[in-house]
Design a protein around this motif. Structure first.
Motif, PDB file in Angstrom:
ATOM      1  N   LEU A   7      -5.701  -9.392   2.194  1.00 58.00           N
ATOM      2  CA  LEU A   7      -6.715  -8.326   2.230  1.00 58.00           C
ATOM      3  C   LEU A   7      -6.096  -6.983   2.613  1.00 58.00           C
ATOM      4  CD1 LEU A   7      -9.978  -9.711   3.910  1.00 58.00           C
ATOM      5  CD2 LEU A   7      -9.511  -9.340   1.501  1.00 58.00           C
ATOM      6  N   TRP A   8      -5.129  -7.036   3.527  1.00 55.46           N
ATOM      7  CA  TRP A   8      -4.445  -5.799   3.959  1.00 55.46           C
ATOM      8  C   TRP A   8      -3.682  -5.180   2.772  1.00 55.46           C
ATOM      9  CZ3 TRP A   8      -4.797  -2.300   7.539  1.00 55.46           C
ATOM     10  CH2 TRP A   8      -3.714  -1.480   7.892  1.00 55.46           C
ATOM     11  N   PHE A   9      -2.934  -6.012   2.067  1.00 47.75           N
ATOM     12  CA  PHE A   9      -2.176  -5.532   0.902  1.00 47.75           C
ATOM     13  C   PHE A   9      -3.117  -4.985  -0.171  1.00 47.75           C
ATOM     14  CE2 PHE A   9       2.302  -7.561   0.959  1.00 47.75           C
ATOM     15  CZ  PHE A   9       2.388  -7.449   2.333  1.00 47.75           C
ATOM     16  N   GLU A  10      -4.192  -5.741  -0.417  1.00 48.95           N
ATOM     17  CA  GLU A  10      -5.163  -5.354  -1.452  1.00 48.95           C
ATOM     18  C   GLU A  10      -5.772  -3.986  -1.126  1.00 48.95           C
ATOM     19  OE1 GLU A  10      -8.128  -8.549  -2.598  1.00 48.95           O
ATOM     20  OE2 GLU A  10      -9.500  -6.978  -1.896  1.00 48.95           O
ATOM     21  N   THR A  11      -6.142  -3.793   0.162  1.00 52.08           N
ATOM     22  CA  THR A  11      -6.774  -2.530   0.574  1.00 52.08           C
ATOM     23  C   THR A  11      -5.780  -1.367   0.451  1.00 52.08           C
ATOM     24  OG1 THR A  11      -7.983  -3.847   2.198  1.00 52.08           O
ATOM     25  CG2 THR A  11      -8.188  -1.463   2.374  1.00 52.08           C
ATOM     26  N   ILE A  12      -4.542  -1.598   0.866  1.00 53.75           N
ATOM     27  CA  ILE A  12      -3.538  -0.530   0.752  1.00 53.75           C
ATOM     28  C   ILE A  12      -3.353  -0.158  -0.725  1.00 53.75           C
ATOM     29  CG2 ILE A  12      -1.076   0.035   1.033  1.00 53.75           C
ATOM     30  CD1 ILE A  12      -1.137  -1.685   3.608  1.00 53.75           C
ATOM     31  N   ASP A  13      -3.222  -1.184  -1.583  1.00 56.23           N
ATOM     32  CA  ASP A  13      -2.992  -0.915  -3.011  1.00 56.23           C
ATOM     33  C   ASP A  13      -4.169  -0.201  -3.671  1.00 56.23           C
ATOM     34  OD1 ASP A  13      -0.458  -1.957  -2.999  1.00 56.23           O
ATOM     35  OD2 ASP A  13      -1.061  -3.950  -3.671  1.00 56.23           O
ATOM     36  N   GLU A  14      -5.375  -0.466  -3.180  1.00 56.79           N
ATOM     37  CA  GLU A  14      -6.549   0.204  -3.746  1.00 56.79           C
ATOM     38  C   GLU A  14      -6.557   1.689  -3.423  1.00 56.79           C
ATOM     39  OE1 GLU A  14      -9.666  -3.444  -3.366  1.00 56.79           O
ATOM     40  OE2 GLU A  14     -10.119  -1.630  -2.219  1.00 56.79           O
ATOM     41  N   LEU A  15      -6.077   2.018  -2.210  1.00 59.86           N
ATOM     42  CA  LEU A  15      -6.256   3.390  -1.713  1.00 59.86           C
ATOM     43  C   LEU A  15      -5.009   4.262  -1.773  1.00 59.86           C
ATOM     44  CD1 LEU A  15      -8.331   2.613   1.539  1.00 59.86           C
ATOM     45  CD2 LEU A  15      -9.205   3.381  -0.674  1.00 59.86           C
ATOM     46  N   PHE A  16      -3.824   3.654  -1.600  1.00 62.85           N
ATOM     47  CA  PHE A  16      -2.609   4.458  -1.421  1.00 62.85           C
ATOM     48  C   PHE A  16      -1.429   3.907  -2.203  1.00 62.85           C
ATOM     49  CE2 PHE A  16      -5.110   4.793   2.533  1.00 62.85           C
ATOM     50  CZ  PHE A  16      -5.321   6.159   2.549  1.00 62.85           C
TER      51      PHE A  16
END
Ligand code: HEM
Length: 131
Positions: A92-101
């Motif tokens: 989830l952490w990786f997914e969120t980073i990839d979505e935003l930055f």
């Protein structure tokens, strides 16, 4: 082609933290653990924003001890924290980073989380065997 900006200030860190924990809270497996323990989510967002600002920009804002906090989380959940849960957390952490930055700091945020999750999981295990 580069389309997203990198994480560059506290506002970015806060938006990463808030978006991530929104996903965590709704997650079938992770949600109940966090929702059971955390009662003041605004305070958690601020604390984790301090933590990640310290990790990514050497700000010295976070002075806590994640090891003892996670050992206590494991105690509160009847020693049920698992490597699978850490894997889901990291996804989830990786997914969120990839979505935003996108960029060097975004990469550091992923790398740091991966290293910390291994360390935290080992420390939880160590504590479990002692107590
Ligand atoms: C399955 C994996 C994880 C679970 C279930 C988990 C759970 C929690 C919970 C419930 C809290 C709040 C504790 C409280 O307020 O009493 C917390 C705090 C925290 N978590 Fe995690 N966590 C996980 C992984 C991680 C990872 C990988 C990191 C770092 C990269 C991390 C960093 C933190 C930090 C910095 C705090 C605040 C500690 C403090 O109060 O000073 N967590 N975690």
């Amino acid at each position: 082609m580069k389309t997203k900006a990198d994480i560059s200030n506290r506002k970015d860190v806060k938006s990463l933290v808030v978006t991530f924990y929104q996903k965590v809270r709704k997650h079938d497996i992770l949600g109940p653990i966090f929702n059971q323990i955390i009662t003041d989510w605004e305070a958690h967002f601020e604390l984790l924003t301090d933590f990640w600002e310290t990790q990514l920009f050497l700000k010295r804002k976070y002075h806590g001890n994640p090891v003892t906090v996670h050992q206590e989380v494991d105690d509160k959940t009847n020693n049920s924290v698992s490597s699978e849960q850490f894997g889901l957390w990291l996804n989830l952490w990786f997914e969120t980073i990839d979505e935003l930055f996108e960029g060097e700091i975004a990469w550091v945020a992923k790398n740091r989380a991966q290293k910390m999750s291994t360390m935290l999981f080992l420390k939880i295990f160590e504590h479990r065997n002692r107590s």
